[in-house]
Design a protein around this motif. Structure first.
Motif, PDB file in Angstrom:
ATOM      1  N   MET A 107       0.834  -1.207   0.000  1.00 22.12           N
ATOM      2  CA  MET A 107       0.000   0.000   0.000  1.00 22.12           C
ATOM      3  C   MET A 107       0.868   1.257   0.000  1.00 22.12           C
ATOM      4  O   MET A 107       0.545   2.251  -0.654  1.00 22.12           O
ATOM      5  CB  MET A 107      -0.953  -0.019   1.192  1.00 22.12           C
ATOM      6  CG  MET A 107      -1.979  -1.143   1.136  1.00 22.12           C
ATOM      7  SD  MET A 107      -3.093  -1.190   2.567  1.00 22.12           S
ATOM      8  CE  MET A 107      -4.107   0.248   2.257  1.00 22.12           C
ATOM      9  N   THR A 108       1.974   1.195   0.727  1.00 25.06           N
ATOM     10  CA  THR A 108       2.873   2.351   0.773  1.00 25.06           C
ATOM     11  C   THR A 108       3.489   2.628  -0.589  1.00 25.06           C
ATOM     12  O   THR A 108       3.545   3.780  -1.049  1.00 25.06           O
ATOM     13  CB  THR A 108       3.993   2.120   1.806  1.00 25.06           C
ATOM     14  OG1 THR A 108       3.406   1.951   3.101  1.00 25.06           O
ATOM     15  CG2 THR A 108       4.961   3.294   1.844  1.00 25.06           C
ATOM     16  N   ILE A 138      -1.805 -10.501  -4.729  1.00 23.32           N
ATOM     17  CA  ILE A 138      -2.313  -9.726  -3.595  1.00 23.32           C
ATOM     18  C   ILE A 138      -1.604  -8.384  -3.492  1.00 23.32           C
ATOM     19  O   ILE A 138      -2.242  -7.329  -3.320  1.00 23.32           O
ATOM     20  CB  ILE A 138      -2.148 -10.530  -2.292  1.00 23.32           C
ATOM     21  CG1 ILE A 138      -3.115 -11.717  -2.275  1.00 23.32           C
ATOM     22  CG2 ILE A 138      -2.387  -9.642  -1.066  1.00 23.32           C
ATOM     23  CD1 ILE A 138      -2.866 -12.699  -1.160  1.00 23.32           C
ATOM     24  N   GLN A 139      -0.276  -8.402  -3.606  1.00 23.36           N
ATOM     25  CA  GLN A 139       0.470  -7.152  -3.457  1.00 23.36           C
ATOM     26  C   GLN A 139       0.188  -6.183  -4.603  1.00 23.36           C
ATOM     27  O   GLN A 139       0.092  -4.971  -4.389  1.00 23.36           O
ATOM     28  CB  GLN A 139       1.963  -7.444  -3.349  1.00 23.36           C
ATOM     29  CG  GLN A 139       2.348  -8.117  -2.041  1.00 23.36           C
ATOM     30  CD  GLN A 139       3.843  -8.343  -1.908  1.00 23.36           C
ATOM     31  OE1 GLN A 139       4.614  -8.062  -2.821  1.00 23.36           O
ATOM     32  NE2 GLN A 139       4.258  -8.877  -0.771  1.00 23.36           N
ATOM     33  N   ALA A 184      -2.384  -1.217  -6.314  1.00 21.45           N
ATOM     34  CA  ALA A 184      -3.270  -0.533  -7.252  1.00 21.45           C
ATOM     35  C   ALA A 184      -4.439   0.139  -6.534  1.00 21.45           C
ATOM     36  O   ALA A 184      -4.871   1.240  -6.903  1.00 21.45           O
ATOM     37  CB  ALA A 184      -3.796  -1.523  -8.286  1.00 21.45           C
ATOM     38  N   ALA A 185      -4.937  -0.522  -5.488  1.00 18.37           N
ATOM     39  CA  ALA A 185      -6.093   0.016  -4.760  1.00 18.37           C
ATOM     40  C   ALA A 185      -5.705   1.062  -3.723  1.00 18.37           C
ATOM     41  O   ALA A 185      -6.578   1.786  -3.232  1.00 18.37           O
ATOM     42  CB  ALA A 185      -6.848  -1.127  -4.075  1.00 18.37           C
ATOM     43  N   MET A 223      -6.311   4.653   0.651  1.00 14.21           N
ATOM     44  CA  MET A 223      -5.582   5.440   1.638  1.00 14.21           C
ATOM     45  C   MET A 223      -6.210   6.804   1.932  1.00 14.21           C
ATOM     46  O   MET A 223      -6.288   7.214   3.098  1.00 14.21           O
ATOM     47  CB  MET A 223      -4.127   5.599   1.200  1.00 14.21           C
ATOM     48  CG  MET A 223      -3.329   4.308   1.203  1.00 14.21           C
ATOM     49  SD  MET A 223      -3.099   3.598   2.849  1.00 14.21           S
ATOM     50  CE  MET A 223      -1.776   4.641   3.463  1.00 14.21           C
ATOM     51  N   PRO A 224      -6.684   7.555   0.915  1.00 15.68           N
ATOM     52  CA  PRO A 224      -7.294   8.853   1.234  1.00 15.68           C
ATOM     53  C   PRO A 224      -8.548   8.750   2.093  1.00 15.68           C
ATOM     54  O   PRO A 224      -8.961   9.734   2.715  1.00 15.68           O
ATOM     55  CB  PRO A 224      -7.621   9.433  -0.155  1.00 15.68           C
ATOM     56  CG  PRO A 224      -6.715   8.738  -1.091  1.00 15.68           C
ATOM     57  CD  PRO A 224      -6.579   7.355  -0.545  1.00 15.68           C
ATOM     58  N   LEU A 225      -9.169   7.581   2.107  1.00 18.10           N
ATOM     59  CA  LEU A 225     -10.400   7.397   2.873  1.00 18.10           C
ATOM     60  C   LEU A 225     -10.138   6.913   4.293  1.00 18.10           C
ATOM     61  O   LEU A 225     -11.074   6.815   5.089  1.00 18.10           O
ATOM     62  CB  LEU A 225     -11.311   6.382   2.164  1.00 18.10           C
ATOM     63  CG  LEU A 225     -11.711   6.726   0.721  1.00 18.10           C
ATOM     64  CD1 LEU A 225     -12.539   5.595   0.126  1.00 18.10           C
ATOM     65  CD2 LEU A 225     -12.498   8.033   0.681  1.00 18.10           C
ATOM     66  N   THR A 226      -8.898   6.608   4.605  1.00 19.59           N
ATOM     67  CA  THR A 226      -8.579   6.062   5.925  1.00 19.59           C
ATOM     68  C   THR A 226      -8.147   7.153   6.885  1.00 19.59           C
ATOM     69  O   THR A 226      -7.721   8.238   6.487  1.00 19.59           O
ATOM     70  CB  THR A 226      -7.466   5.012   5.829  1.00 19.59           C
ATOM     71  OG1 THR A 226      -6.254   5.642   5.377  1.00 19.59           O
ATOM     72  CG2 THR A 226      -7.845   3.902   4.884  1.00 19.59           C
TER      73      THR A 226
END
Length: 239
Positions: free
Chosen positions: A127-128, A170-171, A176-177, A182-185
């Motif tokens: 994610m990073t 998975i990674q 990609a997601a 992230m902006p929603l967390t």
């Protein structure tokens, strides 16, 4: 361009191939002791991740619901069947490892699949990189996975290398997601998500070390549930 997921997948493949090739050439005491050390490392990593928790009730609720869903859909059994199918596939090319029953193989394969694919390090790292383009976290995991895959492959054989396929998928999906997620967390949601991964890593460590056979694969739906539950809890239960 993403680097970390491909580097991590390559490390699992190389480690799995090298470990399977070495096999019985390594001393038995080494092949027995090192997986226990990796289990201990997983326990330690799980503890480090758990302390990032923000809302204990939300994480526990997510764990309970996630484990219940995993049990109802027989998630661990399906992953075990994937491990057995992988073993049969690679045995057409390379001989099977002796001295391990089918049941023992499935138990160990499921635990290390979770260790490789669902660790907090891998998820946060993917994610990073998806958000910032920085692959450093996944590159650290790459070094660790190279040796971990090699050691487990001495017992499980070339099937360990196959784990690179779901790990890469998975990674890549997480990376990609990440731009959307992230902006929603919030920091609290990320802390609870990390802590939930820590609980799963802790369970995987107990399983690999032979302390307790936790159904770790059945806990994986927790990672999908924990963020929305954390948000609902922090929004509607202000304590």
């Amino acid at each position: 361009m993403l680097i970390g997921p491909f580097a991590n997948g390559s490390a699992v493949i190389i480690g799995g191939l090298v470990g399977a090739f070495l096999g019985t050439r390594l001393p038995e005491r080494l092949r027995t002791a090192l997986p226990m050390t990796f289990g201990l490392s997983s326990i330690g990593l799980g503890i480090v991740l758990i302390v990032k928790i923000k809302s204990l009730p939300a994480v526990i609720l997510a764990l309970i619901l996630g484990a219940a869903i995993g049990e109802l859909i027989y998630l661990e059994k399906k992953i075990g069947l994937f491990g057995s199918a992988s073993k049969k596939l690679v045995e057409r090319i390379a001989p099977a490892k002796e001295g391990m029953t089918a049941e023992a193989f499935q138990e160990t394969f499921v635990a290390i699949l979770v260790l490789f694919c669902a660790s907090g390090t891998g998820i946060i790292g993917a994610m990073t990189e998806g958000m910032t383009g920085n692959p450093s976290i996944l590159l650290v995991k790459t070094i660790m996975d190279l040796f971990t895959a090699a050691i487990f492959a001495t017992a499980l054989g070339y099937a360990v290398a196959v784990i690179a396929i779901p790990q890469l998928i998975i990674q890549l999906c997480l990376a990609a997601a990440a731009g959307l997620i992230m902006p929603l967390t919030t920091p609290a949601m990320m802390g609870d998500f990390t802590a939930a991964g820590g609980f799963i890593m802790l369970a995987a460590g107990f399983r690999i070390s032979g302390i307790k056979l936790f159904p770790v694969a059945n806990m994986l739906p927790t990672l999908i549930l924990v963020m929305p539950i954390s948000w609902l809890w922090s929004t509607y239960v202000p304590f």
